[in-house]
Design a protein around this motif. Structure first.
Motif, PDB file in Angstrom:
ATOM      1  N   LYS A  53      -1.694  10.542  -0.715  1.00 51.84           N
ATOM      2  CA  LYS A  53      -2.924   9.774  -0.565  1.00 51.84           C
ATOM      3  C   LYS A  53      -2.973   8.709  -1.638  1.00 51.84           C
ATOM      4  CE  LYS A  53      -7.429  10.518  -1.854  1.00 51.84           C
ATOM      5  NZ  LYS A  53      -8.297  11.362  -2.545  1.00 51.84           N
ATOM      6  N   GLY A  54      -3.297   7.477  -1.244  1.00 56.91           N
ATOM      7  CA  GLY A  54      -3.462   6.418  -2.224  1.00 56.91           C
ATOM      8  C   GLY A  54      -2.567   5.223  -1.977  1.00 56.91           C
ATOM      9  N   VAL A  55      -2.650   4.284  -2.922  1.00 51.51           N
ATOM     10  CA  VAL A  55      -1.865   3.048  -2.857  1.00 51.51           C
ATOM     11  C   VAL A  55      -1.277   2.789  -4.235  1.00 51.51           C
ATOM     12  CG1 VAL A  55      -1.900   0.554  -2.409  1.00 51.51           C
ATOM     13  CG2 VAL A  55      -3.426   2.057  -1.136  1.00 51.51           C
ATOM     14  N   PHE A  56      -0.015   2.409  -4.255  1.00 51.84           N
ATOM     15  CA  PHE A  56       0.668   2.025  -5.484  1.00 51.84           C
ATOM     16  C   PHE A  56       1.208   0.610  -5.332  1.00 51.84           C
ATOM     17  CE2 PHE A  56       0.909   6.595  -5.640  1.00 51.84           C
ATOM     18  CZ  PHE A  56       0.790   6.898  -6.984  1.00 51.84           C
ATOM     19  N   LYS A  57       1.315  -0.074  -6.467  1.00 50.49           N
ATOM     20  CA  LYS A  57       2.064  -1.330  -6.466  1.00 50.49           C
ATOM     21  C   LYS A  57       3.297  -1.108  -7.334  1.00 50.49           C
ATOM     22  CE  LYS A  57      -0.535  -3.740 -10.142  1.00 50.49           C
ATOM     23  NZ  LYS A  57      -1.286  -4.965 -10.449  1.00 50.49           N
ATOM     24  N   ILE A  58       4.402  -1.636  -6.858  1.00 56.35           N
ATOM     25  CA  ILE A  58       5.666  -1.571  -7.570  1.00 56.35           C
ATOM     26  C   ILE A  58       5.947  -2.996  -8.007  1.00 56.35           C
ATOM     27  CG2 ILE A  58       8.125  -1.074  -7.398  1.00 56.35           C
ATOM     28  CD1 ILE A  58       5.734   0.581  -5.003  1.00 56.35           C
ATOM     29  N   TYR A  59       5.966  -3.211  -9.315  1.00 56.68           N
ATOM     30  CA  TYR A  59       6.058  -4.585  -9.799  1.00 56.68           C
ATOM     31  C   TYR A  59       6.824  -4.657 -11.106  1.00 56.68           C
ATOM     32  CZ  TYR A  59       2.362  -3.538 -13.220  1.00 56.68           C
ATOM     33  OH  TYR A  59       1.636  -3.006 -14.255  1.00 56.68           O
TER      34      TYR A  59
END
Length: 189
Positions: A53-59
C-alpha cells in the motif's frame, strides 16, 4: 494484505501452500510514514521490497540539489536498486514514501535461500527483471522521442488513478520539465 503478494507471484507462476509459507517466513512487513526513506542515495541497498500500500518515488539528487525522478512505485509494484542489492555497490537512488506505506521486504541472504527452497521463484524473478527492462526501455524511448506534452498525456491516460496520487512537483520532475512548464502543458489540454 499479504494476498496481494501471492496474487502478484501467481500471475506468473503457481504456488503450493507450502511454498507460500516459505515465502512468508522470509519476508518482513515494514510500515513507512509519508516522507520516510526506504533507501538513501550513496548507501547500501539492503532490501528488495513489494508495495502492499502506498506510493514511492525513485529518484536521484544531483550535485546542485535538483532531483530527477526515474520511476514511481504503487501498490502491487516491486522496488529496489538492483545493482546495489545484488552487487553490494552504493545505491544511486533515493526511494522515498509519498504517502504512508506498507511494504514487504526481503534481504539478499533470505532471497538466495528462498531461491534454493522454491526454485521456481527464479523463473518469477527472471520474468520480473524482463518486465522491468521493458518498462525502462519504454521510458528511455519516450524521453528520447516524445515531447513533454506527449509524455504527460501518455502518463495521465495510462495511469489516470495513479496520476491523481502524485503532486505536480513530482510529476514535473518525472517528466523532466519545470513545475511552471507542466502548469502550461496542463492549461493547453
Amino acid at each position: 494484505m499479504y494476498e496481494l503478494l501471492r496474487n502478484n507471484i501467481e500471475k506468473k507462476i503457481p504456488l503450493t501452500n507450502e511454498e507460500w509459507e516459505l515465502i512468508l517466513e522470509n519476508v518482513k512487513q515494514v510500515k513507512l510514514k509519508k516522507n520516510d526513506y526506504l533507501q538513501n542515495q550513496d548507501s547500501n541497498s539492503k532490501y528488495e521490497a513489494f508495495v502492499l500500500k502506498g506510493v514511492f518515488k525513485i529518484y536521484q539528487m544531483n550535485e546542485s540539489g535538483a532531483e530527477s525522478i526515474l520511476f514511481f512505485a504503487f501498490d502491487n509494484d516491486w522496488i529496489s536498486d538492483v545493482e546495489s542489492f545484488y552487487h553490494d555497490k552504493l545505491t544511486r537512488y533515493n526511494i522515498k514514501a509519498l504517502e504512508d506505506c506498507e511494504i514487504l521486504v526481503i534481504n539478499k541472504n533470505d532471497k538466495t535461500k528462498l531461491f534454493k527452497e522454491v526454485p521456481k521463484l527464479l523463473k518469477f524473478h527472471t520474468l520480473l527483471i524482463e518486465k522491468t527492462n521493458i518498462v525502462m526501455q519504454d521510458r528511455l524511448l519516450d524521453i528520447l522521442n516524445k515531447t513533454s506534452k506527449q509524455r504527460y498525456i501518455d502518463f495521465i491516460n495510462k495511469y489516470p488513478v495513479k496520476a491523481q496520487r502524485i503532486n505536480d512537483r513530482n510529476l514535473s520532475s518525472y517528466l523532466g520539465v519545470s513545475h511552471e512548464f507542466l502548469c502550461k502543458i496542463k492549461k493547453t489540454i
